[in-house]
Design an enzyme around this catalytic site. Structure first.
Site, short mmCIF file in Angstrom:
data_model
loop_
_atom_site.label_atom_id
_atom_site.label_comp_id
_atom_site.label_asym_id
_atom_site.label_seq_id
_atom_site.Cartn_x
_atom_site.Cartn_y
_atom_site.Cartn_z
CG ASP A 137 25.55 -6.88 -14.97
OD1 ASP A 137 26.88 -6.63 -14.48
OD2 ASP A 137 24.69 -6.79 -14.29
CG ASN A 153 14.88 -5.31 -8.45
OD1 ASN A 153 15.84 -6.02 -8.36
ND2 ASN A 153 14.50 -4.59 -9.65
CG HIS A 190 18.78 -6.62 -10.20
ND1 HIS A 190 18.67 -5.32 -10.74
CD2 HIS A 190 19.92 -6.80 -9.54
CE1 HIS A 190 19.54 -4.75 -10.16
NE2 HIS A 190 20.46 -5.39 -9.31
CD GLU A 209 16.17 -5.03 -13.26
OE1 GLU A 209 16.32 -5.43 -12.16
OE2 GLU A 209 16.53 -3.79 -13.38
P1 PGA Z 1 25.20 -3.25 -4.78
O1 PGA Z 1 24.41 -3.81 -6.17
O2 PGA Z 1 26.11 -4.23 -4.81
O3 PGA Z 1 25.56 -1.81 -5.53
O4 PGA Z 1 24.33 -3.21 -3.99
C1 PGA Z 1 23.87 -5.00 -6.32
C2 PGA Z 1 23.32 -5.40 -7.46
O5 PGA Z 1 22.43 -4.51 -8.08
O6 PGA Z 1 23.32 -6.43 -8.26
#
Ligand code: PGA
Length: 252
Positions: free
Chosen positions: A69, A137, A139, A144
Protein backbone atom coordinates in the site's frame (compact mmCIF):
# COMPACT_ATOMS: atom_id res chain seq x y z
CA UNK A 1 -4.92 -20.98 8.50
CA UNK A 2 -6.35 -24.46 8.20
CA UNK A 3 -3.09 -25.66 9.68
CA UNK A 4 -2.40 -22.77 12.02
CA UNK A 5 1.30 -22.30 12.33
CA UNK A 6 2.05 -20.00 15.23
CA UNK A 7 5.54 -19.00 16.36
CA UNK A 8 5.99 -17.02 19.54
CA UNK A 9 9.33 -15.33 20.17
CA UNK A 10 10.83 -13.58 23.17
CA UNK A 11 11.57 -10.45 21.18
CA UNK A 12 10.66 -8.85 17.84
CA UNK A 13 14.36 -9.06 17.03
CA UNK A 14 14.30 -12.88 17.29
CA UNK A 15 11.07 -12.98 15.28
CA UNK A 16 12.67 -10.86 12.57
CA UNK A 17 15.53 -13.33 12.22
CA UNK A 18 13.05 -16.19 11.81
CA UNK A 19 11.09 -14.38 9.10
CA UNK A 20 14.30 -13.42 7.29
CA UNK A 21 15.29 -17.11 7.30
CA UNK A 22 11.90 -17.96 5.72
CA UNK A 23 12.50 -15.29 3.10
CA UNK A 24 15.96 -16.65 2.41
CA UNK A 25 14.47 -20.11 1.75
CA UNK A 26 12.08 -18.61 -0.80
CA UNK A 27 14.81 -16.51 -2.38
CA UNK A 28 17.21 -19.45 -2.69
CA UNK A 29 14.63 -21.90 -3.98
CA UNK A 30 13.71 -20.19 -7.26
CA UNK A 31 15.24 -18.01 -9.96
CA UNK A 32 12.61 -15.26 -9.81
CA UNK A 33 11.48 -14.85 -6.17
CA UNK A 34 8.68 -12.36 -5.50
CA UNK A 35 8.24 -10.94 -2.01
CA UNK A 36 5.10 -9.08 -1.01
CA UNK A 37 6.19 -6.46 1.52
CA UNK A 38 4.62 -4.45 4.31
CA UNK A 39 5.42 -1.19 6.10
CA UNK A 40 4.87 -0.02 9.69
CA UNK A 41 6.90 -0.70 12.83
CA UNK A 42 6.29 -4.43 12.83
CA UNK A 43 8.35 -5.60 9.83
CA UNK A 44 11.40 -3.46 10.70
CA UNK A 45 13.19 -6.29 12.62
CA UNK A 46 12.60 -8.52 9.58
CA UNK A 47 14.14 -5.95 7.24
CA UNK A 48 17.11 -5.50 9.58
CA UNK A 49 17.65 -9.26 9.65
CA UNK A 50 17.31 -9.57 5.87
CA UNK A 51 19.87 -6.78 5.45
CA UNK A 52 22.08 -8.74 7.87
CA UNK A 53 21.78 -11.85 5.68
CA UNK A 54 22.56 -9.77 2.60
CA UNK A 55 25.73 -8.48 4.29
CA UNK A 56 26.68 -12.12 4.93
CA UNK A 57 26.34 -12.96 1.26
CA UNK A 58 22.63 -13.38 0.41
CA UNK A 59 22.19 -12.01 -3.11
CA UNK A 60 18.92 -10.13 -3.59
CA UNK A 61 19.48 -9.03 -7.17
CA UNK A 62 16.91 -11.47 -8.54
CA UNK A 63 14.21 -10.49 -6.01
CA UNK A 64 11.09 -8.64 -7.11
CA UNK A 65 9.22 -6.76 -4.39
CA UNK A 66 5.57 -5.75 -4.37
CA UNK A 67 4.43 -3.48 -1.56
CA UNK A 68 0.97 -3.64 -0.11
CA UNK A 69 0.00 0.00 0.00
CA UNK A 70 0.85 3.69 -0.16
CA UNK A 71 -0.70 6.90 1.12
CA UNK A 72 -2.40 9.10 -1.44
CA UNK A 73 -0.81 12.52 -1.75
CA UNK A 74 2.65 11.83 -0.31
CA UNK A 75 5.53 11.88 -2.80
CA UNK A 76 8.25 9.22 -2.44
CA UNK A 77 10.53 11.93 -1.02
CA UNK A 78 8.18 12.48 1.93
CA UNK A 79 9.61 10.81 5.03
CA UNK A 80 6.26 9.23 5.90
CA UNK A 81 5.56 7.82 2.45
CA UNK A 82 5.87 4.08 2.26
CA UNK A 83 8.24 4.41 -0.70
CA UNK A 84 10.58 6.40 1.54
CA UNK A 85 10.17 3.86 4.36
CA UNK A 86 11.10 0.97 2.08
CA UNK A 87 14.16 2.72 0.70
CA UNK A 88 15.32 3.58 4.17
CA UNK A 89 14.79 0.18 5.78
CA UNK A 90 15.51 -2.20 2.91
CA UNK A 91 16.17 -1.06 -0.63
CA UNK A 92 19.07 1.34 0.03
CA UNK A 93 20.77 -1.31 2.19
CA UNK A 94 20.63 -4.24 -0.25
CA UNK A 95 21.17 -5.01 -3.92
CA UNK A 96 17.48 -5.24 -4.79
CA UNK A 97 17.28 -3.66 -8.26
CA UNK A 98 15.26 -0.45 -8.62
CA UNK A 99 13.46 -1.87 -11.66
CA UNK A 100 12.27 -4.84 -9.55
CA UNK A 101 10.63 -2.63 -6.90
CA UNK A 102 6.87 -2.06 -7.06
CA UNK A 103 4.92 0.30 -4.82
CA UNK A 104 1.55 1.90 -5.64
CA UNK A 105 1.97 5.50 -6.81
CA UNK A 106 -0.03 7.61 -4.40
CA UNK A 107 0.69 10.71 -6.52
CA UNK A 108 -0.95 9.35 -9.68
CA UNK A 109 -3.38 11.77 -11.36
CA UNK A 110 -5.64 8.91 -12.33
CA UNK A 111 -5.97 6.71 -9.28
CA UNK A 112 -8.31 4.24 -10.96
CA UNK A 113 -5.75 3.67 -13.73
CA UNK A 114 -3.02 3.35 -11.11
CA UNK A 115 -4.97 0.62 -9.30
CA UNK A 116 -5.44 -1.27 -12.58
CA UNK A 117 -1.73 -0.87 -13.39
CA UNK A 118 -0.84 -2.29 -9.99
CA UNK A 119 -3.10 -5.32 -10.46
CA UNK A 120 -1.26 -5.95 -13.75
CA UNK A 121 2.06 -5.84 -11.91
CA UNK A 122 0.75 -8.39 -9.41
CA UNK A 123 -0.58 -10.60 -12.22
CA UNK A 124 2.82 -10.58 -13.88
CA UNK A 125 4.62 -11.35 -10.62
CA UNK A 126 2.68 -13.88 -8.53
CA UNK A 127 3.80 -13.48 -4.92
CA UNK A 128 5.73 -16.33 -3.33
CA UNK A 129 5.95 -14.93 0.20
CA UNK A 130 3.66 -12.21 1.50
CA UNK A 131 4.67 -10.37 4.68
CA UNK A 132 1.82 -8.73 6.61
CA UNK A 133 1.46 -6.59 9.69
CA UNK A 134 -1.95 -6.09 11.26
CA UNK A 135 -3.71 -2.92 12.36
CA UNK A 136 -5.28 -2.72 15.82
CA UNK A 137 -8.60 -2.90 13.97
CA UNK A 138 -7.55 -6.01 12.04
CA UNK A 139 -6.66 -4.39 8.74
CA UNK A 140 -4.13 -6.09 6.47
CA UNK A 141 -2.50 -3.75 4.01
CA UNK A 142 -5.08 -0.97 4.19
CA UNK A 143 -8.02 -3.34 3.78
CA UNK A 144 -10.06 -1.75 6.54
CA UNK A 145 -12.94 -3.41 8.45
CA UNK A 146 -16.09 -3.00 6.38
CA UNK A 147 -19.25 -4.75 5.21
CA UNK A 148 -17.29 -5.99 2.23
CA UNK A 149 -13.65 -6.70 1.46
CA UNK A 150 -12.50 -5.76 -2.03
CA UNK A 151 -10.52 -8.24 -4.05
CA UNK A 152 -8.58 -5.86 -6.29
CA UNK A 153 -6.24 -2.94 -5.69
CA UNK A 154 -8.35 0.04 -4.69
CA UNK A 155 -8.49 3.48 -3.10
CA UNK A 156 -9.50 3.33 0.53
CA UNK A 157 -10.68 5.90 3.05
CA UNK A 158 -8.70 5.23 6.22
CA UNK A 159 -10.68 4.54 9.37
CA UNK A 160 -10.38 7.04 12.25
CA UNK A 161 -8.57 4.44 14.40
CA UNK A 162 -6.00 3.90 11.64
CA UNK A 163 -5.44 7.65 11.29
CA UNK A 164 -5.04 7.92 15.09
CA UNK A 165 -2.65 4.99 15.21
CA UNK A 166 -0.51 6.33 12.36
CA UNK A 167 -0.48 9.87 13.79
CA UNK A 168 2.54 8.85 15.89
CA UNK A 169 4.67 9.16 12.77
CA UNK A 170 3.47 12.67 11.86
CA UNK A 171 3.88 16.02 13.57
CA UNK A 172 0.13 16.61 13.76
CA UNK A 173 -2.83 14.27 13.29
CA UNK A 174 -4.10 16.65 10.57
CA UNK A 175 -1.02 15.74 8.52
CA UNK A 176 -1.94 12.03 8.29
CA UNK A 177 -3.31 11.29 4.83
CA UNK A 178 -6.95 10.18 4.92
CA UNK A 179 -6.74 8.01 1.82
CA UNK A 180 -4.46 5.29 0.51
CA UNK A 181 -4.10 2.81 -2.33
CA UNK A 182 -4.05 -0.78 -1.14
CA UNK A 183 -3.69 -4.16 -2.71
CA UNK A 184 -6.94 -6.10 -2.34
CA UNK A 185 -7.46 -9.30 -0.42
CA UNK A 186 -7.38 -11.47 -3.54
CA UNK A 187 -3.73 -10.67 -4.25
CA UNK A 188 -2.89 -11.35 -0.61
CA UNK A 189 -4.70 -14.69 -0.57
CA UNK A 190 -3.10 -15.74 -3.86
CA UNK A 191 0.38 -15.61 -2.36
CA UNK A 192 1.94 -19.08 -2.01
CA UNK A 193 2.86 -18.41 1.60
CA UNK A 194 1.88 -15.70 4.08
CA UNK A 195 3.58 -14.49 7.23
CA UNK A 196 1.45 -12.36 9.56
CA UNK A 197 3.57 -10.50 12.12
CA UNK A 198 2.38 -8.70 15.27
CA UNK A 199 4.15 -7.48 18.38
CA UNK A 200 3.07 -5.84 21.62
CA UNK A 201 0.08 -6.09 23.99
CA UNK A 202 -2.06 -3.72 21.90
CA UNK A 203 -2.23 -6.42 19.18
CA UNK A 204 -3.19 -9.31 21.51
CA UNK A 205 -6.95 -8.90 21.21
CA UNK A 206 -7.04 -8.52 17.42
CA UNK A 207 -4.67 -11.45 16.96
CA UNK A 208 -6.94 -13.67 19.06
CA UNK A 209 -10.00 -12.53 17.09
CA UNK A 210 -8.22 -13.00 13.75
CA UNK A 211 -6.83 -16.47 14.50
CA UNK A 212 -9.57 -17.97 16.67
CA UNK A 213 -12.66 -15.95 15.80
CA UNK A 214 -15.13 -16.18 12.93
CA UNK A 215 -14.06 -15.16 9.45
CA UNK A 216 -15.62 -11.70 9.17
CA UNK A 217 -15.15 -8.73 6.89
CA UNK A 218 -15.03 -6.44 9.93
CA UNK A 219 -11.95 -8.37 11.08
CA UNK A 220 -10.08 -8.39 7.75
CA UNK A 221 -7.13 -10.49 9.00
CA UNK A 222 -9.55 -13.32 9.86
CA UNK A 223 -9.81 -14.00 6.12
CA UNK A 224 -6.32 -15.47 6.37
CA UNK A 225 -7.97 -18.50 7.99
CA UNK A 226 -8.98 -19.43 4.43
CA UNK A 227 -5.36 -19.68 3.27
CA UNK A 228 -3.50 -22.97 3.41
CA UNK A 229 -0.06 -21.71 4.34
CA UNK A 230 0.02 -18.93 6.91
CA UNK A 231 2.55 -18.51 9.69
CA UNK A 232 1.63 -16.15 12.51
CA UNK A 233 4.79 -14.66 14.02
CA UNK A 234 4.31 -13.07 17.44
CA UNK A 235 6.05 -11.97 20.60
CA UNK A 236 4.74 -13.09 24.00
CA UNK A 237 2.67 -9.94 24.48
CA UNK A 238 0.76 -10.18 21.19
CA UNK A 239 0.23 -13.94 21.69
CA UNK A 240 -1.31 -13.72 25.15
CA UNK A 241 -4.92 -14.14 24.00
CA UNK A 242 -4.23 -17.33 22.05
CA UNK A 243 -3.22 -19.73 24.80
CA UNK A 244 -4.88 -20.96 27.99
CA UNK A 245 -3.15 -21.17 31.40
CA UNK A 246 -1.58 -24.50 30.53
CA UNK A 247 -0.10 -23.02 27.36
CA UNK A 248 -2.51 -24.82 24.99
CA UNK A 249 -3.96 -23.03 21.98
CA UNK A 250 -7.53 -22.00 22.84
CA UNK A 251 -10.41 -23.59 20.92
CA UNK A 252 -11.90 -21.63 18.04
P1 PGA B 1 2.41 -1.27 12.77
O1 PGA B 1 1.25 -1.17 11.72
O2 PGA B 1 3.35 -2.32 12.30
O3 PGA B 1 3.07 0.10 12.75
O4 PGA B 1 1.77 -1.60 14.08
C1 PGA B 1 0.69 -2.36 11.25
C2 PGA B 1 -0.44 -2.05 10.32
O5 PGA B 1 -1.15 -1.06 10.51
O6 PGA B 1 -0.64 -2.84 9.38
Amino acid sequence: MQTVNIRVFDTPHDAGIYVAALAEQVIQSRPDPVLGLATGSTPIPFYDALVGLHRCGLDLSSVTTINLDEYIGLPPTHEQSYAYFMHRHLFSRTNIRPENIHIPNGMADDLVAECARYDDVIRQHPIHLQILGIGVNGHIGFNEPDDLLLSKTHVVELRPETVRSNARFFERIEDVPRRAITMGVQAILQADQIVLMAFGPEKADIIARSVLGEVRTDVPASILQLHKRVTVVLDRASAQGLFDESGRLREK
